[in-house]
Design a protein around this motif. Structure first.
Motif, PDB file in Angstrom:
ATOM      1  N   LEU A   1       0.832  -1.210   0.000  1.00 31.04           N
ATOM      2  CA  LEU A   1       0.000   0.000   0.000  1.00 31.04           C
ATOM      3  C   LEU A   1       0.867   1.260   0.000  1.00 31.04           C
ATOM      4  O   LEU A   1       0.553   2.235  -0.695  1.00 31.04           O
ATOM      5  N   ASP A   2       1.950   1.235   0.754  1.00 32.03           N
ATOM      6  CA  ASP A   2       2.857   2.387   0.783  1.00 32.03           C
ATOM      7  C   ASP A   2       3.534   2.567  -0.572  1.00 32.03           C
ATOM      8  O   ASP A   2       3.729   3.700  -1.046  1.00 32.03           O
ATOM      9  N   MET A   3       3.900   1.467  -1.198  1.00 31.67           N
ATOM     10  CA  MET A   3       4.491   1.524  -2.528  1.00 31.67           C
ATOM     11  C   MET A   3       3.494   2.130  -3.526  1.00 31.67           C
ATOM     12  O   MET A   3       3.856   2.988  -4.348  1.00 31.67           O
ATOM     13  N   SER A   4       2.249   1.699  -3.446  1.00 29.74           N
ATOM     14  CA  SER A   4       1.212   2.242  -4.325  1.00 29.74           C
ATOM     15  C   SER A   4       1.031   3.735  -4.103  1.00 29.74           C
ATOM     16  O   SER A   4       0.789   4.499  -5.045  1.00 29.74           O
ATOM     17  N   ASP A   5       1.136   4.148  -2.854  1.00 35.15           N
ATOM     18  CA  ASP A   5       0.973   5.562  -2.517  1.00 35.15           C
ATOM     19  C   ASP A   5       2.086   6.397  -3.138  1.00 35.15           C
ATOM     20  O   ASP A   5       1.851   7.523  -3.591  1.00 35.15           O
ATOM     21  N   VAL A   6       3.284   5.846  -3.172  1.00 36.68           N
ATOM     22  CA  VAL A   6       4.402   6.546  -3.822  1.00 36.68           C
ATOM     23  C   VAL A   6       4.093   6.749  -5.297  1.00 36.68           C
ATOM     24  O   VAL A   6       4.316   7.834  -5.858  1.00 36.68           O
ATOM     25  N   PHE A   7       3.572   5.711  -5.943  1.00 34.40           N
ATOM     26  CA  PHE A   7       3.191   5.839  -7.353  1.00 34.40           C
ATOM     27  C   PHE A   7       2.111   6.905  -7.524  1.00 34.40           C
ATOM     28  O   PHE A   7       2.192   7.752  -8.430  1.00 34.40           O
ATOM     29  N   ASN A   8       1.109   6.883  -6.661  1.00 34.97           N
ATOM     30  CA  ASN A   8      -0.005   7.834  -6.780  1.00 34.97           C
ATOM     31  C   ASN A   8       0.462   9.281  -6.669  1.00 34.97           C
ATOM     32  O   ASN A   8      -0.148  10.181  -7.256  1.00 34.97           O
ATOM     33  N   LYS A   9       1.525   9.491  -5.933  1.00 34.62           N
ATOM     34  CA  LYS A   9       2.043  10.856  -5.731  1.00 34.62           C
ATOM     35  C   LYS A   9       3.103  11.235  -6.761  1.00 34.62           C
ATOM     36  O   LYS A   9       3.605  12.361  -6.742  1.00 34.62           O
ATOM     37  N   SER A  10       3.437  10.293  -7.648  1.00 38.50           N
ATOM     38  CA  SER A  10       4.531  10.533  -8.596  1.00 38.50           C
ATOM     39  C   SER A  10       4.129  11.428  -9.764  1.00 38.50           C
ATOM     40  O   SER A  10       4.987  11.982 -10.454  1.00 38.50           O
ATOM     41  N   GLY A  11       2.837  11.521 -10.022  1.00 38.30           N
ATOM     42  CA  GLY A  11       2.376  12.285 -11.175  1.00 38.30           C
ATOM     43  C   GLY A  11       2.315  11.474 -12.449  1.00 38.30           C
ATOM     44  O   GLY A  11       1.825  11.948 -13.481  1.00 38.30           O
ATOM     45  N   VAL A  12       2.773  10.226 -12.387  1.00 33.08           N
ATOM     46  CA  VAL A  12       2.697   9.337 -13.552  1.00 33.08           C
ATOM     47  C   VAL A  12       1.243   8.940 -13.777  1.00 33.08           C
ATOM     48  O   VAL A  12       0.540   8.556 -12.841  1.00 33.08           O
ATOM     49  N   GLN A  13       0.801   9.021 -15.014  1.00 31.68           N
ATOM     50  CA  GLN A  13      -0.609   8.808 -15.333  1.00 31.68           C
ATOM     51  C   GLN A  13      -0.952   7.407 -15.811  1.00 31.68           C
ATOM     52  O   GLN A  13      -2.124   7.032 -15.840  1.00 31.68           O
ATOM     53  N   GLY A  14       0.028   6.615 -16.179  1.00 29.53           N
ATOM     54  CA  GLY A  14      -0.281   5.290 -16.690  1.00 29.53           C
ATOM     55  C   GLY A  14       0.933   4.381 -16.657  1.00 29.53           C
ATOM     56  O   GLY A  14       2.048   4.817 -16.354  1.00 29.53           O
ATOM     57  N   THR A  15       0.710   3.123 -16.949  1.00 24.26           N
ATOM     58  CA  THR A  15       1.800   2.153 -16.960  1.00 24.26           C
ATOM     59  C   THR A  15       1.755   1.343 -18.260  1.00 24.26           C
ATOM     60  O   THR A  15       0.676   1.170 -18.834  1.00 24.26           O
ATOM     61  N   PRO A  16       2.914   0.895 -18.751  1.00 24.85           N
ATOM     62  CA  PRO A  16       4.229   1.146 -18.175  1.00 24.85           C
ATOM     63  C   PRO A  16       4.736   2.554 -18.510  1.00 24.85           C
ATOM     64  O   PRO A  16       4.441   3.077 -19.591  1.00 24.85           O
ATOM     65  N   THR A  17       5.458   3.124 -17.577  1.00 18.68           N
ATOM     66  CA  THR A  17       6.130   4.400 -17.808  1.00 18.68           C
ATOM     67  C   THR A  17       7.595   4.229 -17.434  1.00 18.68           C
ATOM     68  O   THR A  17       7.910   3.633 -16.399  1.00 18.68           O
ATOM     69  N   LEU A  18       8.470   4.723 -18.297  1.00 16.80           N
ATOM     70  CA  LEU A  18       9.909   4.656 -18.060  1.00 16.80           C
ATOM     71  C   LEU A  18      10.467   6.073 -17.996  1.00 16.80           C
ATOM     72  O   LEU A  18      10.092   6.923 -18.804  1.00 16.80           O
ATOM     73  N   LYS A  19      11.354   6.308 -17.037  1.00 11.74           N
ATOM     74  CA  LYS A  19      11.982   7.617 -16.906  1.00 11.74           C
ATOM     75  C   LYS A  19      13.466   7.464 -16.614  1.00 11.74           C
ATOM     76  O   LYS A  19      13.882   6.510 -15.961  1.00 11.74           O
ATOM     77  N   MET A  20      14.233   8.424 -17.089  1.00 10.32           N
ATOM     78  CA  MET A  20      15.656   8.474 -16.772  1.00 10.32           C
ATOM     79  C   MET A  20      16.061   9.947 -16.691  1.00 10.32           C
ATOM     80  O   MET A  20      15.724  10.739 -17.580  1.00 10.32           O
ATOM     81  N   ASP A  21      16.719  10.310 -15.627  1.00  8.06           N
ATOM     82  CA  ASP A  21      17.115  11.702 -15.386  1.00  8.06           C
ATOM     83  C   ASP A  21      15.914  12.641 -15.441  1.00  8.06           C
ATOM     84  O   ASP A  21      15.999  13.776 -15.928  1.00  8.06           O
ATOM     85  N   GLY A  22      14.772  12.148 -14.955  1.00 13.40           N
ATOM     86  CA  GLY A  22      13.578  12.982 -14.894  1.00 13.40           C
ATOM     87  C   GLY A  22      12.829  13.106 -16.204  1.00 13.40           C
ATOM     88  O   GLY A  22      11.775  13.744 -16.257  1.00 13.40           O
ATOM     89  N   LYS A  23      13.341  12.494 -17.259  1.00 10.39           N
ATOM     90  CA  LYS A  23      12.693  12.583 -18.566  1.00 10.39           C
ATOM     91  C   LYS A  23      12.015  11.253 -18.922  1.00 10.39           C
ATOM     92  O   LYS A  23      12.594  10.187 -18.710  1.00 10.39           O
ATOM     93  N   THR A  24      10.810  11.339 -19.472  1.00  7.54           N
ATOM     94  CA  THR A  24      10.070  10.141 -19.868  1.00  7.54           C
ATOM     95  C   THR A  24      10.670   9.547 -21.135  1.00  7.54           C
ATOM     96  O   THR A  24      10.929  10.261 -22.116  1.00  7.54           O
ATOM     97  N   ILE A  25      10.905   8.260 -21.122  1.00  6.96           N
ATOM     98  CA  ILE A  25      11.463   7.557 -22.275  1.00  6.96           C
ATOM     99  C   ILE A  25      10.320   6.982 -23.099  1.00  6.96           C
ATOM    100  O   ILE A  25       9.477   6.232 -22.580  1.00  6.96           O
ATOM    101  N   THR A  26      10.279   7.331 -24.353  1.00  8.15           N
ATOM    102  CA  THR A  26       9.182   6.891 -25.213  1.00  8.15           C
ATOM    103  C   THR A  26       9.706   6.218 -26.473  1.00  8.15           C
ATOM    104  O   THR A  26      10.901   6.294 -26.804  1.00  8.15           O
ATOM    105  N   GLY A  27       8.776   5.581 -27.171  1.00  6.08           N
ATOM    106  CA  GLY A  27       9.107   4.977 -28.450  1.00  6.08           C
ATOM    107  C   GLY A  27       9.022   6.006 -29.554  1.00  6.08           C
ATOM    108  O   GLY A  27       9.017   7.222 -29.309  1.00  6.08           O
ATOM    109  N   SER A  28       8.892   5.520 -30.778  1.00  9.86           N
ATOM    110  CA  SER A  28       8.896   6.407 -31.942  1.00  9.86           C
ATOM    111  C   SER A  28       7.698   7.341 -31.983  1.00  9.86           C
ATOM    112  O   SER A  28       7.729   8.378 -32.652  1.00  9.86           O
ATOM    113  N   ASP A  29       6.610   6.973 -31.250  1.00  9.61           N
ATOM    114  CA  ASP A  29       5.431   7.839 -31.273  1.00  9.61           C
ATOM    115  C   ASP A  29       5.586   9.049 -30.356  1.00  9.61           C
ATOM    116  O   ASP A  29       4.776   9.977 -30.379  1.00  9.61           O
TER     117      ASP A  29
END
Length: 270
Positions: free
Chosen positions: A221-249
């Motif tokens: 539950l605490d782990m889920s709470d961290v996700f809820n406060k992260s600002g990430v809107q969906g999964t899977p989401t990948l980030k590195m150095d604060g930047k979201t990593i995306t595919g060609s789209d």
């Protein structure tokens, strides 16, 4: 026949009629009492049933109550409430933040397609992984499988980081990952069955007891709470150095090995 005999006969007949009416009246009264009593019982039963249902509906659910459990942090964690889960070589220059929900079908697709490449990069020291577990699908679908799977993953992490990664891979595999509408991960027996495919977890009594006892439910539950406060809107989401990593789209996580490698190479060199 004399008048006297006739009169006596009439009197006797009237008496028999009176007695029969009294007996009938008693039977009718008794019948009404039975009906009234049955109706009262039915009303009370219905009221009791409604009352029970109301009480049940207003009782806090198991996972709501688990928020007040004593926190048990899995081994191999750090940070507030043990919710920082970093896996990989400490010398790796970059950290890949990975946000996933155990029930997420797109996460399963990502893991089945790109997961082996991610693990190889971690083993090679290209980057470390910081894992963020979510359970928003439970909220959307009125289930509990995401939370329960996270708890089981905590039990695997307590065994070793390697067991955690292998178990995560197994949970997302084609063989074991259920349809999003099927809440199979809510069943401890199913989670243990999946774990038996991981050498470090197969027949592991300590792991199995932690799953059955819900040892890491509060942690999940605490782990889920961290996700809820992260600002990430969906999964899977990948980030590195604060930047979201995306595919060609330019919007979603890279879902093929070539796209992932291209995106990661760019991120690690940037």
């Amino acid at each position: 026949m004399s008048k006297r005999n006739t009169q006596e006969a009439k009197t006797a007949a009237r008496e028999r009629l009176r007695q029969e009416r009294e007996r009938q009246a008693k039977r009718d009264k008794a019948k009404r009492q039975v009906i009234v009593a049955a109706s009262v019982v039915a009303v009370l039963a219905a009221a009791g049933g409604i009352g029970y249902a109301v009480v049940q509906n207003n009782k806090p659910g198991y996972w709501e109550a688990a928020k007040d459990d004593k926190l048990v942090k899995p081994a191999n964690t750090s940070g507030t409430n043990g919710t920082t889960v970093v896996i990989g070589k400490s010398t790796a220059p970059k950290t890949l933040e990975m946000y996933e929900d155990p029930r997420c079908p797109i996460c399963a697709q990502f893991e089945q397609t790109v997961g082996a490449t991610v693990k190889k990069d971690v083993d090679d020291g290209k980057f470390k992984i910081q894992y963020f577990g979510a359970s928003f699908i439970d909220n959307n679908s009125q289930g509990e499988g995401s939370k329960n799977a996270l708890s089981a993953m905590g039990a695997a992490l307590n065994v070793s980081p390697e067991a955690f990664l292998e178990y995560k891979t197994a949970l997302y595999s084609k063989q074991w990952h259920p349809d999003e509408t099927e809440d199979k991960f809510k069943d401890d027996s199913y989670l243990i069955k999946v774990a038996d495919t991981v050498p470090a977890l197969k027949g592991n009594a300590t792991f199995q007891k932690a799953v059955k006892d819900g040892t890491y439910d509060k942690w999940a539950l605490d782990m889920s709470d961290v996700f809820n406060k992260s600002g990430v809107q969906g999964t899977p989401t990948l980030k590195m150095d604060g930047k979201t990593i995306t595919g060609s789209d330019g919007q979603n996580a890279p879902m093929t090995v070539p796209e992932f490698t291209t995106a990661i190479d760019k991120a690690t060199q940037g």
